[in-house]
Design an enzyme around this catalytic site. Sequence first.
Site, PDB file in Angstrom:
ATOM      1  N   LEU A 101     -41.895  22.079  36.478  1.00  0.00           N
ATOM      2  CA  LEU A 101     -40.672  21.690  35.784  1.00  0.00           C
ATOM      3  C   LEU A 101     -39.870  20.687  36.599  1.00  0.00           C
ATOM      4  O   LEU A 101     -39.323  19.727  36.053  1.00  0.00           O
ATOM      5  CB  LEU A 101     -39.829  22.929  35.470  1.00  0.00           C
ATOM      6  CG  LEU A 101     -38.398  22.701  34.966  1.00  0.00           C
ATOM      7  CD1 LEU A 101     -38.401  21.890  33.681  1.00  0.00           C
ATOM      8  CD2 LEU A 101     -37.683  24.035  34.762  1.00  0.00           C
TER       9      LEU A 101
ATOM     10  N   TYR B 147     -41.824  17.113  36.947  1.00  0.00           N
ATOM     11  CA  TYR B 147     -42.026  16.580  35.600  1.00  0.00           C
ATOM     12  C   TYR B 147     -40.701  16.100  35.009  1.00  0.00           C
ATOM     13  O   TYR B 147     -40.623  15.020  34.412  1.00  0.00           O
ATOM     14  CB  TYR B 147     -42.638  17.666  34.714  1.00  0.00           C
ATOM     15  CG  TYR B 147     -42.606  17.351  33.233  1.00  0.00           C
ATOM     16  CD1 TYR B 147     -43.493  16.425  32.677  1.00  0.00           C
ATOM     17  CD2 TYR B 147     -41.690  17.985  32.388  1.00  0.00           C
ATOM     18  CE1 TYR B 147     -43.462  16.135  31.320  1.00  0.00           C
ATOM     19  CE2 TYR B 147     -41.657  17.701  31.030  1.00  0.00           C
ATOM     20  CZ  TYR B 147     -42.547  16.783  30.508  1.00  0.00           C
ATOM     21  OH  TYR B 147     -42.505  16.496  29.158  1.00  0.00           O
ATOM     22  N   HIS B 148     -39.651  16.892  35.207  1.00  0.00           N
ATOM     23  CA  HIS B 148     -38.329  16.546  34.698  1.00  0.00           C
ATOM     24  C   HIS B 148     -37.823  15.257  35.335  1.00  0.00           C
ATOM     25  O   HIS B 148     -37.320  14.353  34.655  1.00  0.00           O
ATOM     26  CB  HIS B 148     -37.367  17.704  34.969  1.00  0.00           C
ATOM     27  CG  HIS B 148     -35.981  17.471  34.471  1.00  0.00           C
ATOM     28  ND1 HIS B 148     -34.957  17.064  35.308  1.00  0.00           N
ATOM     29  CD2 HIS B 148     -35.439  17.585  33.246  1.00  0.00           C
ATOM     30  CE1 HIS B 148     -33.851  16.943  34.598  1.00  0.00           C
ATOM     31  NE2 HIS B 148     -34.115  17.245  33.351  1.00  0.00           N
ATOM     32  N   HIS B 149     -37.974  15.139  36.645  1.00  0.00           N
ATOM     33  CA  HIS B 149     -37.503  13.948  37.350  1.00  0.00           C
ATOM     34  C   HIS B 149     -38.208  12.679  36.848  1.00  0.00           C
ATOM     35  O   HIS B 149     -37.560  11.654  36.599  1.00  0.00           O
ATOM     36  CB  HIS B 149     -37.735  14.098  38.855  1.00  0.00           C
ATOM     37  CG  HIS B 149     -36.601  14.764  39.580  1.00  0.00           C
ATOM     38  ND1 HIS B 149     -35.309  14.301  39.520  1.00  0.00           N
ATOM     39  CD2 HIS B 149     -36.562  15.856  40.391  1.00  0.00           C
ATOM     40  CE1 HIS B 149     -34.521  15.071  40.259  1.00  0.00           C
ATOM     41  NE2 HIS B 149     -35.266  16.020  40.793  1.00  0.00           N
TER      42      HIS B 149
ATOM     43  N   VAL C  63     -37.390  11.890  32.919  1.00  0.00           N
ATOM     44  CA  VAL C  63     -36.011  11.423  32.731  1.00  0.00           C
ATOM     45  C   VAL C  63     -35.868   9.989  33.216  1.00  0.00           C
ATOM     46  O   VAL C  63     -35.283   9.136  32.536  1.00  0.00           O
ATOM     47  CB  VAL C  63     -35.006  12.334  33.467  1.00  0.00           C
ATOM     48  CG1 VAL C  63     -33.635  11.674  33.551  1.00  0.00           C
ATOM     49  CG2 VAL C  63     -34.874  13.673  32.759  1.00  0.00           C
TER      50      VAL C  63
END
Length: 266
Positions: A139, A142-144, A147
């Site tokens: 998470l 992947y989020h970094h 985004v």
Amino acid sequence: MDIAHNFSYVFFFEKNWQEAAFWKYMVERWTDSFFYSVIYVVLIFGGQYVMRTRQKFDLRSALAMWSGTLAVFSIAGAIRTIPELVSALRNHGMQYSICVPTYFNGVTSFWAFMFTVSKVYELGDTIFIVLRKQQLIFLHWYHHITVLCYVWYSYTDHTAPGRWFMVMNYTVHSVMYTYYALRALKIHVPKRINILITTLQLMQMIMGCVINYMIYSIKNRGEFCQQTYTNLRYSSMMYFSYFVLFAHFFYNTYLSSNKRSVKKGQ
């Protein structure tokens, strides 16, 4: 073009900000976000490989400074962008707030720029996880990456719902990075604050999905909304995947029976 909010005070850097020049740069260079992402992945997983046989670093002082800086930045961003969103809603309504990108004018245009470039700076969060040998979950990285790439791509189109996405992100990060800074300083923070942060993140993802659905409905009615179907598709996939991952994280961290039983046995 109409500006949704009339700020009582404008700082010199907000007044002199040249949005058109940055937009031109982003049109030409937004794909640099992929290059930054590749470098990021190589560094964090290469760093994990190097650190596997080494002692972890403490880095509390550096982490406190890093998180504190991002906390102050996020608070400032929230303070300067929330009024514009509120004015857009009060004066024009929800559809205007998600479909007309007037936030790229005036004060909030500067903070949209800062929001965009900050996604590169925030990649540094993971360096502390790697060097301190903490668990690096999917998470997080992947989020970094997603985004960063989505925000840079969206800036080139001046997507209107970015107004909401930016304000929500600034607001949640205000709380999150303040919490990280306090923990790095070994200041006790109640556990419910940690739960609150994850809850806010979940709400952010739900709101993102709701906004995307609203835009899809508006565009299908043949009405104007400044977001392409391609961008809407990427945004919907991104926010839905975030919702699933954050919901899974929330359940495993705070609700699962295995987690509770482990804590009782400690």
